[in-house]
Scaffold this motif. Structure first.
Motif, PDB file in Angstrom:
ATOM      1  N   GLY A 171      -5.077 -40.680 104.177  1.00 28.56           N
ATOM      2  CA  GLY A 171      -4.966 -41.602 102.804  1.00 28.56           C
ATOM      3  C   GLY A 171      -6.307 -41.288 101.615  1.00 28.56           C
ATOM      4  O   GLY A 171      -6.720 -41.933 101.055  1.00 28.56           O
ATOM      5  N   ALA A 172      -6.737 -39.802 101.910  1.00 26.83           N
ATOM      6  CA  ALA A 172      -7.872 -39.685 101.205  1.00 26.83           C
ATOM      7  C   ALA A 172      -7.704 -39.773  99.670  1.00 26.83           C
ATOM      8  O   ALA A 172      -8.231 -40.078  98.692  1.00 26.83           O
ATOM      9  CB  ALA A 172      -8.332 -38.204 101.416  1.00 26.83           C
ATOM     10  N   CYS A 204      -6.152 -44.055  98.391  1.00 32.70           N
ATOM     11  CA  CYS A 204      -6.924 -44.953  98.251  1.00 32.70           C
ATOM     12  C   CYS A 204      -7.468 -45.292  97.043  1.00 32.70           C
ATOM     13  O   CYS A 204      -7.832 -46.202  96.493  1.00 32.70           O
ATOM     14  CB  CYS A 204      -7.912 -44.861  99.601  1.00 32.70           C
ATOM     15  N   THR A 252     -12.938 -38.344 105.917  1.00 38.66           N
ATOM     16  CA  THR A 252     -11.535 -38.202 106.450  1.00 38.66           C
ATOM     17  C   THR A 252     -11.470 -36.965 107.303  1.00 38.66           C
ATOM     18  O   THR A 252     -10.843 -37.282 108.106  1.00 38.66           O
ATOM     19  CB  THR A 252     -10.523 -37.744 105.249  1.00 38.66           C
ATOM     20  N   THR A 301      -9.664 -42.307 105.385  1.00 37.94           N
ATOM     21  CA  THR A 301      -9.929 -42.124 104.135  1.00 37.94           C
ATOM     22  C   THR A 301     -11.481 -41.763 104.002  1.00 37.94           C
ATOM     23  O   THR A 301     -12.124 -41.987 105.061  1.00 37.94           O
ATOM     24  CB  THR A 301      -9.533 -43.065 103.182  1.00 37.94           C
TER      25      THR A 301
END
Length: 406
Positions: free
Chosen positions: A199-200, A203, A93, A220
């Motif tokens: 979106g780390a 997800c 990320t 992510t």
């Protein structure tokens, strides 16, 4: 069927002991554990077809290249990107965010405005501060409420025709807040601004559809979603990826090189200089397959039950303060809390002796801690392989730690 014991049996580390106690792993927000199939994928690559990719005509190189590109296709399908070349494989990320920030350094002008939220991880603050220092752009911040939610009325006031970029995490790593990214994206696009979503933390819990979101960039890391460390993804709309200059120079990202001029390769290789984390990329694809087999509906249901149960159990403890949304439908399976007059580090240290892994500190989100005027929190972050029985062990350990420290 969601069989928690069958799922847990696929994670070798969950049968380990720590300090003589069965491991209770509640630090999934930092990194998830890995199922045997992902571990086997890594071993299989190095044991059977280890070779560099995209370069060799020999058989092993072709096998490795096909496996790596197959993983890219799995990632494309999972996130519903329109094209496979909109998926850039990175080290994670942080690199994905820096790639975009570096690219926009040539597109922004002095006086342009970029917006970030008050709920960000340092990796989604510092690169933009560096970008502003380089370009003269102005960084503005969407404030947060006492409940750890963004004040969207203030966002409305910030967005203008000067806004060029907006950045926000999908889910807060420190509080578990599920942010209204659809609204953020729509309002940014209304003034012609691009949007990057971190979106780390989302997800591992949900399955984002980048086309449905109409997001410009989504990033992510594999290690948050049962994959290996050192590999991640940048999704970018084709139109933006073609506008941005390369992030790094070297092999693989070029079409032709002379001492007079270099021309760059087409997407996605334009942004993938050097030998990548080949086994990591392949294992990322394996991890995505595994999580889809478990099923994201199953994951969401089980984790929400853990969140509700864990919140209820912790509220039994006198003096506990839980930070973040009180409406649990607006939260991921994260409980960030403190106990009155006790430093979070002390709690974390004592329960570690009982084999319980949690995160203590500011969680690389110091502005959030400053907002609450606290040094940090104890963060218990649950995954789909955790159980209510583990929560019971955890809560009893916290109670004992409180007695010892009071």
């Amino acid at each position: 069927m969601f069989d928690i014991q069958k799922i847990r049996a696929q994670f070798p580390i969950l049968s380990e002991t720590v300090n003589g106690k069965p491991l209770v792993y509640f630090d999934n927000g930092a990194t998830s554990q890995k199922p045997q199939v992902v571990i086997d994928s890594i071993v299989n690559y190095y044991s059977k077809y280890n070779a560099n990719i995209h370069r060799g005509v020999h058989t092993l190189s072709q096998i490795a290249t096909d496996a790596y590109e197959e993983a890219r296709l799995k990632i494309q399908k999972h996130f519903n990107a329109k094209h496979n070349y909109e998926i850039i494989l990175t080290s994670g990320t942080t690199e994905s965010i820096n790639l975009v920030a570096n690219g926009f350094a040539s597109l922004l002008q002095k006086g342009d405005e970029i917006i970030v939220s008050a709920l960000e991880h340092h990796s989604n603050i510092v690169p933009w501060q560096m970008l502003c220092e380089h370009t003269g752009a102005i960084l503005k911040v969407i404030p947060m409420s006492i409940h750890g939610e963004l004040i969207m009325e203030e966002y409305d006031k910030l967005v203008s025709d000067k806004t060029k970029l907006v950045f926000c995490n999908h889910i807060s790593n420190a509080l578990g807040t599920l942010n209204p990214i659809e609204e953020i994206i729509t309002k940014a696009h209304a003034v012609g601004a691009a949007v990057l979503i971190d979106g780390a933390q989302s997800c591992p819990h949900i399955k984002p559809d980048v086309q449905a979101l109409d997001v410009d960039f989504y990033v992510t890391s594999a290690h948050k979603m049962c994959g290996p460390t050192g590999v991640g993804m940048l999704y970018g709309k084709e139109e933006w990826l073609r506008k941005l200059p390369p992030y790094k120079g070297g092999g693989e990202m070029i079409a032709t090189v002379t001492f007079e001029k270099t021309t760059y390769a087409d997407l996605p290789h334009k942004f993938e200089a050097g030998t990548p984390n080949i086994c990591g990329g392949i294992a990322f694809g394996t991890a995505i397959d595994f999580m889809n087999e478990v099923g994201f509906d199953n994951i969401a249901k089980h984790e929400h039950e853990l969140l509700e149960y864990g919140t209820k159990r912790l509220q039994e403890i006198e003096g506990v303060t839980i930070y973040g949304p009180t409406d649990l439908s607006k939260k991921a399976s994260v409980i960030s809390f403190n106990i009155e007059n006790i430093h979070p580090y002390d709690i974390g240290t004592i329960i570690d002796r009982q084999g319980i892994a949690v995160r203590t500190g500011h969680h690389c989100a110091q502005p959030i801690m400053d907002f609450f005027k606290i040094p940090g929190t104890i963060r218990a972050s649950f995954a789909f392989y955790n159980t209510k029985e583990e929560i019971d062990i955890f809560v009893e350990a916290v109670k004992k730690a409180k007695m010892m420290l009071s």
